[in-house]
Design a protein around this motif. Sequence first.
Motif, PDB file in Angstrom:
ATOM      1  N   VAL A   1     -11.558 -21.249  24.618  1.00 55.20           N
ATOM      2  CA  VAL A   1     -12.750 -21.756  24.847  1.00 55.20           C
ATOM      3  C   VAL A   1     -13.458 -21.024  25.730  1.00 55.20           C
ATOM      4  CG1 VAL A   1     -12.386 -23.999  24.274  1.00 55.20           C
ATOM      5  CG2 VAL A   1     -11.991 -23.457  26.514  1.00 55.20           C
TER       6      VAL A   1
ATOM      7  N   VAL B   1     -15.826 -22.114  20.778  1.00 52.11           N
ATOM      8  CA  VAL B   1     -14.496 -22.595  20.725  1.00 52.11           C
ATOM      9  C   VAL B   1     -14.119 -21.665  19.663  1.00 52.11           C
ATOM     10  CG1 VAL B   1     -12.758 -24.319  20.045  1.00 52.11           C
ATOM     11  CG2 VAL B   1     -14.921 -24.755  21.226  1.00 52.11           C
TER      12      VAL B   1
ATOM     13  N   THR C   1     -12.673 -30.620  24.435  1.00 45.30           N
ATOM     14  CA  THR C   1     -13.027 -29.670  25.707  1.00 45.30           C
ATOM     15  C   THR C   1     -14.251 -30.110  26.249  1.00 45.30           C
ATOM     16  OG1 THR C   1     -13.679 -27.387  25.631  1.00 45.30           O
ATOM     17  CG2 THR C   1     -14.549 -28.717  24.028  1.00 45.30           C
TER      18      THR C   1
ATOM     19  N   VAL D   1      -9.331 -26.947  27.273  1.00 49.84           N
ATOM     20  CA  VAL D   1      -9.278 -27.572  26.008  1.00 49.84           C
ATOM     21  C   VAL D   1      -7.924 -27.841  25.678  1.00 49.84           C
ATOM     22  CG1 VAL D   1      -8.737 -25.315  24.823  1.00 49.84           C
ATOM     23  CG2 VAL D   1      -9.716 -27.127  23.449  1.00 49.84           C
TER      24      VAL D   1
END
Length: 314
Positions: A230, A236, A266, A257
């Motif tokens: 991330v 992501v 996250t 995350v």
Amino acid sequence: MRDTTRRTFLRSTAAVAGLAAVPTIGAADRVWLSAETPVDVTLHDVETTAAGEYAVGGSGYVIERGEDSWLIAASGGPTGNGNNLYGSDVTDDGERLWFVGSSGAIGEYDVSIRDLTDHSAPNDVTNNFNDVAVTGEAGDANVYVAGDSGKIYYSFENGETGTWDSVTPGSGSNVNAIDFHGPRSGHAVDGNKTVFVTDDGSTWEEVGIADANYNFYGVDSDAPDDLTVVGGGGTVYHWNGSQWVREDTGDASLRDVELAGEAGLTVGGGGAVYRRDAEGWTREMTPSGSNLNAVVDADGIEVVGGAGGTVLER
């Protein structure tokens, strides 16, 4: 592969990690709540140990989740100089909490006897350390430290003096996060939009990500073909062994995350918490607008840490 990964330990021991003393509500009705903490410094990382949840942050503070509230476990950092702590991890048996921070700070905290060992400035290095990963059991761990100078420092002998070595996996840009799924197998990300992989703990190679638009700040390494990264812009990325799959959560810069299969969390700027299920990522309501830096999921409880001593629990 180690027989018991850190996440396996967390899931199998959550019931005995002191969580039962804190009242819970039905899963269907669970919401994020703000927890009172004894500090107002930024909390940079959170972990679950054999003795419960811990968070590390500014001025060398280490705080622990007690039966009724969060308490100060240690202050001043491993050297006593008040170095900020930026990253943490736990041995496979949950008995030792390792943390790293500014000016070469490295500490090993025994959660059972509340004893802190100073491993700072390996090979006289006093650069800032951003994150740490440990594999193995208490007293016999492999320790990997992500450095702001672009180096990864590692010891296969529990961080003992004289056992440290280092490697520069990429261009020399700051290594922001590191995570391992096996004794010497894991991944790291740096400030140059790059992801690295190792299977021996000492040599690294680049595995992506081509045409990435944002820097990376968090990594969850679960297997050679199960990796999540991330970073900025709500981005992501997931590596499935053959390709990178990108998902967008919004505009918040994401800092940490945790993902297991299709389920995960996250967190990032402005109080952002996103939960993933089979349908994708969904933002959840939280009682805080503070920047959030870390998340841990121990099945029985989810804990998030962030700016101003913020702790959210669900």
